[in-house]
Design an enzyme around this catalytic site. Sequence first.
Site, PDB file in Angstrom:
ATOM      1  N   GLN A  80     -21.158   3.144   4.595  1.00  0.00           N
ATOM      2  CA  GLN A  80     -20.484   4.426   3.355  1.00  0.00           C
ATOM      3  C   GLN A  80     -20.211   3.663   2.173  1.00  0.00           C
ATOM      4  OE1 GLN A  80     -16.540   5.496   5.058  1.00  0.00           O
ATOM      5  NE2 GLN A  80     -17.439   6.416   6.781  1.00  0.00           N
ATOM      6  N   GLU A 139     -22.166  -3.289  17.227  1.00  0.00           N
ATOM      7  CA  GLU A 139     -21.191  -4.480  17.622  1.00  0.00           C
ATOM      8  C   GLU A 139     -21.146  -4.160  18.688  1.00  0.00           C
ATOM      9  OE1 GLU A 139     -20.342  -3.000  14.987  1.00  0.00           O
ATOM     10  OE2 GLU A 139     -18.380  -2.512  15.310  1.00  0.00           O
ATOM     11  N   CYS A 148     -20.681   0.491   9.146  1.00  0.00           N
ATOM     12  CA  CYS A 148     -19.431   1.751   9.471  1.00  0.00           C
ATOM     13  C   CYS A 148     -18.853   2.062   7.785  1.00  0.00           C
ATOM     14  CB  CYS A 148     -18.489   1.565  10.972  1.00  0.00           C
ATOM     15  SG  CYS A 148     -17.396   3.594  11.283  1.00  0.00           S
ATOM     16  N   PRO A 208       6.759 -26.275  32.154  1.00  0.00           N
ATOM     17  CA  PRO A 208       6.785 -24.471  31.703  1.00  0.00           C
ATOM     18  C   PRO A 208       6.112 -23.182  32.895  1.00  0.00           C
ATOM     19  CG  PRO A 208       6.310 -25.545  30.371  1.00  0.00           C
ATOM     20  CD  PRO A 208       6.403 -26.011  31.252  1.00  0.00           C
ATOM     21  N   GLY A 251      -8.009 -13.104  29.516  1.00  0.00           N
ATOM     22  CA  GLY A 251      -9.707 -11.781  29.315  1.00  0.00           C
ATOM     23  C   GLY A 251     -10.168 -12.343  29.691  1.00  0.00           C
ATOM     24  N   HIS A 259     -21.003   2.001  14.960  1.00  0.00           N
ATOM     25  CA  HIS A 259     -20.664   0.327  15.476  1.00  0.00           C
ATOM     26  C   HIS A 259     -21.798   0.243  16.414  1.00  0.00           C
ATOM     27  CE1 HIS A 259     -17.218   0.082  13.478  1.00  0.00           C
ATOM     28  NE2 HIS A 259     -16.408   1.338  13.289  1.00  0.00           N
ATOM     29  N   GLU A 266      -6.254  -6.893  34.928  1.00  0.00           N
ATOM     30  CA  GLU A 266      -5.685  -7.911  34.034  1.00  0.00           C
ATOM     31  C   GLU A 266      -4.544  -7.428  33.316  1.00  0.00           C
ATOM     32  OE1 GLU A 266      -7.586  -9.583  30.469  1.00  0.00           O
ATOM     33  OE2 GLU A 266      -5.935  -9.971  29.985  1.00  0.00           O
ATOM     34  N   GLU A 293     -11.133   9.127   0.797  1.00  0.00           N
ATOM     35  CA  GLU A 293     -10.409   8.372   1.570  1.00  0.00           C
ATOM     36  C   GLU A 293      -9.661   6.986   1.509  1.00  0.00           C
ATOM     37  OE1 GLU A 293     -12.484   5.306   4.801  1.00  0.00           O
ATOM     38  OE2 GLU A 293     -10.434   4.720   5.132  1.00  0.00           O
ATOM     39  N   GLY A 319     -18.648  -0.335   5.885  1.00  0.00           N
ATOM     40  CA  GLY A 319     -19.730  -1.145   5.021  1.00  0.00           C
ATOM     41  C   GLY A 319     -21.109  -0.515   5.009  1.00  0.00           C
ATOM     42  N   THR A 322       4.098 -29.990  33.128  1.00  0.00           N
ATOM     43  CA  THR A 322       3.747 -28.879  34.357  1.00  0.00           C
ATOM     44  C   THR A 322       5.269 -27.835  34.151  1.00  0.00           C
ATOM     45  OG1 THR A 322       4.345 -29.968  36.261  1.00  0.00           O
ATOM     46  CG2 THR A 322       2.189 -29.960  35.430  1.00  0.00           C
TER      47      THR A 322
HETATM   48  N1  GLN Z   1     -12.492   4.637   7.326  1.00  0.00           N
HETATM   49  C1  GLN Z   1     -14.035   5.157   7.527  1.00  0.00           C
HETATM   50  C2  GLN Z   1     -13.825   6.464   7.724  1.00  0.00           C
HETATM   51  O1  GLN Z   1     -13.177   6.831   8.759  1.00  0.00           O
HETATM   52  C3  GLN Z   1     -14.510   3.964   8.226  1.00  0.00           C
HETATM   53  C4  GLN Z   1     -14.170   3.416   9.758  1.00  0.00           C
HETATM   54  C5  GLN Z   1     -15.155   2.307  10.225  1.00  0.00           C
HETATM   55  O2  GLN Z   1     -15.797   1.516   9.334  1.00  0.00           O
HETATM   56  N2  GLN Z   1     -14.882   2.876  12.109  1.00  0.00           N
HETATM   57  O3  GLN Z   1     -15.256   7.104   8.422  1.00  0.00           O
END
Ligand code: GLN
Length: 552
Positions: free
Chosen positions: A398, A527, A394, A195, A23, A525, A146, A418, A396, A193
């Site tokens: 909640q 990130e 996310c 493999p 990747g 998210h 890829e 949940e 984190g 070499t």
């Molecule tokens: N489990 C939580 C939800 O479904 C958070 C999901 C997550 O962190 N991507 O809302």
Amino acid sequence: MSKKSNCKYIFVVGGVISGVGKGITASSLGLILKNRGLEVTAIKIDPYINIDAGTMNPTEHGEVFVLDDGDETDQDMGNYERFLDINLTRVNYMTTGRVYSRVIEKERNLEYKGKCVEVVPHIPLEVIHRIKEAGKKANADVVIIEIGGTVGEYQNMLFLEAARMMKIEFPKDVIFVMVSYLPTPSKIGEMKTKPTQNAVRTLNASGVQPDFLIARGGTMLDQKRKEKISMFCNILPDRVISAPDVDSIYDIPLNFEKEKLSDKLCGILGTFCKKPDDGVWSKWKNFAKHAHNSKEVVNIGMIGKYFETGDYILSDSYLSVIEAIKYSAYMQNRKAKITWLNATDFENDPSKLKELKKFDGIIVPGGFGSRGIEGIISSIKFVRENKIPYFGLCYGMQLLVIEYARNVLGLKDANTREVNPNSKNLVIDVMESQKELLKNNLYGGSMRLGEYKAILRDNTIARKAYDKKEILERHRHRYEVNPAFVKDLEVKGLVFSGYSPDGHLMEIAELPKNKHPFFLGTQFHPEFLARPLSPHPLFTAFIKSCINNKKK
Ligand code: GLN
């Protein structure tokens, strides 16, 4: 504008073993070509039956990377977006499941006009159609494709067959790059070499001859072995490229260019290439240099649960989070040291919470299910009370809300549906539309996925960090902050600094700066949007507060 020449296709396939950087190689090939003025896009092919990566456990398959359009994909898509600084869509991602279901759907619609629909050629033809469409959509000069897995596997055969067929259709416009591994067994002390020779032969048996061989290994490939590979694998010696292990993956495009790889690729493809574009290249070089020169450490603890696979630690599950932390740290001339903290450890031994003081900041990334949750909630309480910077992504976020509801609002049984649907105080709950889906077991691709707008509240950490009023961020969650509790949480000091345009969904929760240096969670998210040359503003704000925390 002059007419574009034919689109070129570069297939990247793996030999010998997986996980040696196919990747990153594909991403780096893309970057060096982009740097020569070419429009590049990339496709990842995953040879499993799943329609997308969304239904897989991250310890099985690594991170699920979410695109703007909500497609739940492979982590390599994140590498492409980060290296190429582009936003991809679902046309850039393909799985066996996706290809087969489309062919079956076409058959049911009589689109094959009475023909017998067969695995070959109809499956490869659908693959080829998808590759061409992705090229067209991006108006690309070059499409990098890829193919997941390694040669010789039963699973990716039909994709190799598609690649072979494309070469027949466009003999001058298709090339193959094999990324192979050359082991140096410790007792032998010599790079072997054989493999790789066997892997190339296996690929040959599919009718494909690699044009380039990227020789991954612990060290540089010496001249003797280069010649051996060239001779026995039928590849010109200057197309055998040495790719030894590196400390930073961001050096790889630079290393490729030391071997003049973009010249060589453009030479074969007959593509008109500009001189290296100083703008992109010098910024990249500068960024890659930071990765080496940043010496001072910022210590981040990451509390998660998708680390372990057998006896090994797998950080791939949180790849984008790790990269996002790194970019913001480099920007501050810091090197991020990330320590994995297992959520369940804090449940089994609460005295361990003290250890959180060792860190400059704590992150809780996304997650699912109930395992380790109580440990995370106790950790959040600890970092809130001890004013240690906290960033929740996310789940984190909640869990931050649950912690606040339990310990500040006094709702002792506050929870998310949940984990405990019987709780009287479901501060995190599902939207009505989700209830129906769950009742019918419609799990795949049905969360709140992809890009949504959020409005930011003035005079908050979030508003200051983004320096704008409206943002677009990527989501992947089923549960939400329950609107019934928002007022009470606000009265007790929690600030919802980001919310959906209709005001119903809470997107960011934080504590004001005078109460805590950085206590913030996002329902989305962030990130997924952090890029090497443009770190994410919230990660940067978090890292800055970690650095300040350290100074004290
Ligand atoms: N489990 C939580 C939800 O479904 C958070 C999901 C997550 O962190 N991507 O809302």
